[in-house]
Design an enzyme around this catalytic site. Sequence first.
Site, PDB file in Angstrom:
ATOM      1  CG  HIS A  62      -3.603  -0.149   1.061  1.00  0.00           C
ATOM      2  ND1 HIS A  62      -4.519   0.854   0.863  1.00  0.00           N
ATOM      3  CD2 HIS A  62      -4.303  -1.311   0.918  1.00  0.00           C
ATOM      4  CE1 HIS A  62      -5.714   0.338   0.619  1.00  0.00           C
ATOM      5  NE2 HIS A  62      -5.609  -0.991   0.649  1.00  0.00           N
ATOM      6  CG  PHE A  63       3.359  -0.087  -1.677  1.00  0.00           C
ATOM      7  CD1 PHE A  63       3.025  -1.254  -1.007  1.00  0.00           C
ATOM      8  CD2 PHE A  63       3.837  -0.188  -2.966  1.00  0.00           C
ATOM      9  CE1 PHE A  63       3.169  -2.512  -1.617  1.00  0.00           C
ATOM     10  CE2 PHE A  63       3.997  -1.439  -3.588  1.00  0.00           C
ATOM     11  CZ  PHE A  63       3.659  -2.593  -2.916  1.00  0.00           C
ATOM     12  NE  ARG A  64      -0.329   1.099   5.219  1.00  0.00           N
ATOM     13  CZ  ARG A  64      -1.649   0.910   5.208  1.00  0.00           C
ATOM     14  NH1 ARG A  64      -2.450   1.789   4.611  1.00  0.00           N
ATOM     15  NH2 ARG A  64      -2.163  -0.136   5.794  1.00  0.00           N
ATOM     16  CG  ASN A  94      -5.717   3.951   1.917  1.00  0.00           C
ATOM     17  OD1 ASN A  94      -5.016   3.513   1.005  1.00  0.00           O
ATOM     18  ND2 ASN A  94      -6.052   3.210   2.941  1.00  0.00           N
ATOM     19  CG  HIS A 179     -13.500  -0.490   1.113  1.00  0.00           C
ATOM     20  ND1 HIS A 179     -12.360  -1.029   1.648  1.00  0.00           N
ATOM     21  CD2 HIS A 179     -14.477  -0.708   2.036  1.00  0.00           C
ATOM     22  CE1 HIS A 179     -12.632  -1.537   2.842  1.00  0.00           C
ATOM     23  NE2 HIS A 179     -13.904  -1.351   3.103  1.00  0.00           N
ATOM     24  CG  HIS A 233     -11.632  -5.818  -0.288  1.00  0.00           C
ATOM     25  ND1 HIS A 233     -12.823  -5.158  -0.287  1.00  0.00           N
ATOM     26  CD2 HIS A 233     -10.675  -4.897   0.000  1.00  0.00           C
ATOM     27  CE1 HIS A 233     -12.605  -3.884  -0.001  1.00  0.00           C
ATOM     28  NE2 HIS A 233     -11.313  -3.695   0.166  1.00  0.00           N
ATOM     29  CG  ASP A 307      -6.796  -4.841   1.011  1.00  0.00           C
ATOM     30  OD1 ASP A 307      -6.216  -3.748   0.922  1.00  0.00           O
ATOM     31  OD2 ASP A 307      -7.843  -4.984   1.670  1.00  0.00           O
ATOM     32  CG  HIS A 311      -1.796  -1.370   9.955  1.00  0.00           C
ATOM     33  ND1 HIS A 311      -2.003  -0.029   9.748  1.00  0.00           N
ATOM     34  CD2 HIS A 311      -2.798  -2.009   9.299  1.00  0.00           C
ATOM     35  CE1 HIS A 311      -3.090   0.146   9.000  1.00  0.00           C
ATOM     36  NE2 HIS A 311      -3.581  -1.045   8.703  1.00  0.00           N
TER      37      HIS A 311
HETATM   38  O1  DOR Z   1      -8.107  -3.612   6.186  1.00  0.00           O
HETATM   39  C1  DOR Z   1      -7.911  -2.714   5.403  1.00  0.00           C
HETATM   40  N1  DOR Z   1      -6.804  -1.968   5.475  1.00  0.00           N
HETATM   41  N2  DOR Z   1      -8.831  -2.445   4.469  1.00  0.00           N
HETATM   42  C2  DOR Z   1      -8.752  -1.352   3.699  1.00  0.00           C
HETATM   43  O2  DOR Z   1      -9.612  -1.147   2.889  1.00  0.00           O
HETATM   44  C3  DOR Z   1      -7.652  -0.389   3.873  1.00  0.00           C
HETATM   45  C4  DOR Z   1      -6.478  -1.069   4.430  1.00  0.00           C
HETATM   46  C5  DOR Z   1      -5.398  -0.112   4.890  1.00  0.00           C
HETATM   47  O3  DOR Z   1      -5.055   0.774   4.118  1.00  0.00           O
HETATM   48  O4  DOR Z   1      -4.910  -0.273   5.995  1.00  0.00           O
END
Ligand code: DOR
Length: 441
Positions: A62-64, A94, A179, A233, A307, A311
Amino acid sequence: MRFDTLIRQATVTTSTHQEVADVGIVNGKIASIGNLGDASAERVIEAEHLHLLPGGIDSQVHFREPGLTHKEDIESGTRAAIHGGITSILEMPNTNPNTTSAERLQEKLDSGAKTAWCHYGFFIGASTENAEDLADLEKLPGTPGVKIFMGSSTGSLLVSDDDDLRRVLRSGRKRCPIHAEDEPRNKERKALLSDNPHPREHPYLRDATSALIATQRILRLSEETGRPVHVLHISTADEIPVIEDAKKRGIGTTMEVLPQHIYFSAPECYDRLGSLAQMNPPIRSEEHRQAILAAVQRGSFDIFGSDHAPHTLEEKSQTYPASPSGMPGVQTLLPVLLTMVHRGWFPLSTVVRMLCENPAKLYGIRGKGHLEVGYDADLVLVDLKQEKVVAKPMLQTKCGWSPYEGDTLTGWPTHVFLNGTLVVENDERIPQRHAEQLEFA
Ligand code: DOR
């Protein structure tokens, strides 16, 4: 014979064999493997004490970008990847906005073309609104397919009831990463939060039964619709026999394991790391950890992913459950797996199978994942004996922390090649980019 690059006397490792050999590279491709005694090359790398593997393919990051780039962006995430020996990534949808249309996919591909340090592809997110469009969307260049969140996690993507899941699964043919957590159960169990909340409660609130129910449901729907799924996962002992059984039925099911689900266990990880260990699905008890590891050892798993879900520390410092779920991991994925090899948990061939060959095979990535003549020379030399303590200054991720900080990992990449070009040597990165958009069959 003259090569562009010649890697001499490396221990060449694939999922099925290992030999000390020379590897010659021409025009970005593996041109020759064997005893290339009198060959010459523009660049010769002596690799007597090193193992040569295909570059890692991290198929869950997830590179935001867009929308959450204070945590990470495609530039920083792919930079972290190549420093860790990962030469291709598949990124999840996402973001904000979610990647649910051709336009949103194109924006990511455009950014990748300008800023990425490793090869890239981006998943489309399934939603109740775009279900009917997914059959067309999954065919677009630059995407490996469609990701489904059955349980909500970071962001708003969610397809939770069976009728909507059927619509999504019937719309398209490619393997769907899932997921699998049960949304209704997760919602219901929020009421069980204690008066003095702590991340230790996370695997209790999002419990093993939630993961099991969702996995059972998606396998039933996969069988009904004929659409193969890849359950991401796996976090519980309970899901493993269910998926092993589905595999026997030949419905094309595959599954992923993250190193953090076999490296850490509860409650120790929550006592020591607090919300830094909080992720979805949660890290669970030692019993679950051991069952997952045993399944890796008997060859039931298909893919290792990170994964990578950054944050900031500030976000993570909020009181549980306001603290967001997820931990970074793309840069440490390969070193953590090599550390597990060092501990004797599984052989190096398992890492090659599950981090390189299978992601390429299962998502149909052209030219990648194999250390064989004719494949792209995305390669990584690793020193299986090198020990380093994970520490903040080495981390490339924007979020600036790792759950492995302070831990000694044994086994690190020393040289990383992208299409035959040496892009990282002993953690020094060359300033030019050589990354490309991945092609999917
Ligand atoms: O812990 C998680 N964080 N699980 C996920 O499926 C999404 C991910 C996120 O994008 O932060």
